[in-house]
Design an enzyme around this catalytic site. Structure first.
Site, short mmCIF file in Angstrom:
data_model
loop_
_atom_site.label_atom_id
_atom_site.label_comp_id
_atom_site.label_asym_id
_atom_site.label_seq_id
_atom_site.Cartn_x
_atom_site.Cartn_y
_atom_site.Cartn_z
CB CYS A 79 -0.96 -0.01 1.19
SG CYS A 79 -0.25 0.56 2.74
CB CYS A 104 3.49 -0.32 3.12
SG CYS A 104 2.54 -1.12 4.44
CG ASN A 142 -11.93 9.18 7.60
OD1 ASN A 142 -12.66 9.70 8.43
ND2 ASN A 142 -11.23 9.90 6.72
N GLY A 175 -15.38 6.70 4.90
CA GLY A 175 -14.62 7.46 3.90
C GLY A 175 -13.15 7.13 3.87
CG HIS A 206 -0.96 1.71 6.36
ND1 HIS A 206 0.21 1.07 5.96
CD2 HIS A 206 -0.71 2.20 7.60
CE1 HIS A 206 1.10 1.15 6.93
NE2 HIS A 206 0.58 1.84 7.94
CG HIS A 249 -4.71 7.16 7.49
ND1 HIS A 249 -5.13 6.05 6.80
CD2 HIS A 249 -5.53 8.17 7.11
CE1 HIS A 249 -6.16 6.37 6.03
NE2 HIS A 249 -6.44 7.66 6.20
#
Ligand code: AMP
Length: 118
Positions: free
Chosen positions: A2, A5, A82, A88, A93, A95
Site C-alpha cells: 500500500c 507502506c 476514517n 470514507g 492502512h 492512519h
C-alpha cells in the site's frame, strides 16, 4: 504494497514531521485544514477495526507529541480515523488525521438525505 507502506519503506517521498521505531507523522498531500498531519503505524494495519490496544497506546502518546511539535496543542485540534466505506477511508492502512490551525467545522454527512439526522 500500500502507499503508506511505500512511504515507510522510502519508496515514496513524504513531508516528514517525525518518526520513531513504530510510528511516522507526515503532512497530508491534500490538506483539509491549515495543519493536516497523518500519523501511521509503520507496521501495516488495515484500519481501526484491527488495531491492538498496544498500538493504540503508542499512537496516543505519539499524536500528543506531534500536536506539540506542529504548534496546535494549546489552540486545539481534531484527531480522526476514517474506517471503511461509510467512514470514507481511501487508504487501507490505519492512519490518524490530526487537523488544526483554524476553527474547524463539524458535520460529516456526505449527502442531503443523511443530513436529516442532523
Ligand atoms: P482517508 O480518506 O482517511 O483514507 O485519508 C487518506 C489521506 O491520505 C487523504 O487525506 C489524502 O490526501 C492522503 N494521502 C494520500 N496519498 C498521500 C501521500 N502520498 N502523502 C501524503 N498524504 C497522502
Amino acid at each position: 504494497m500500500c502507499i503508506f507502506c511505500k512511504i515507510v519503506n522510502s519508496e515514496l517521498p513524504s513531508n516528514l514531521v517525525k518518526e520513531n521505531d513504530d510510528f511516522m507523522a507526515f503532512h497530508d498531500l491534500n490538506p483539509k485544514a491549515p495543519i493536516h498531519i497523518l500519523v501511521i503505524p509503520k507496521q501495516h494495519v488495515d484500519s481501526f477495526n484491527e488495531v491492538t490496544p498496544q498500538t493504540m497506546a503508542g499512537m496516543t502518546s505519539f499524536i500528543q507529541e506531534i500536536a506539540e511539535i506542529v504548534g496546535i496543542k494549546e489552540s486545539g485540534y481534531r484527531v480522526i480515523t476514517n474506517v471503511g466505506d461509510n467512514g470514507g477511508q481511501e487508504v487501507k492502512h490505519l492512519h490518524w488525521h490530526v487537523l488544526g490551525g483554524a476553527k474547524l467545522a463539524w458535520g460529516h454527512f456526505a449527502d442531503a438525505e443523511s443530513s436529516k439526522f442532523l
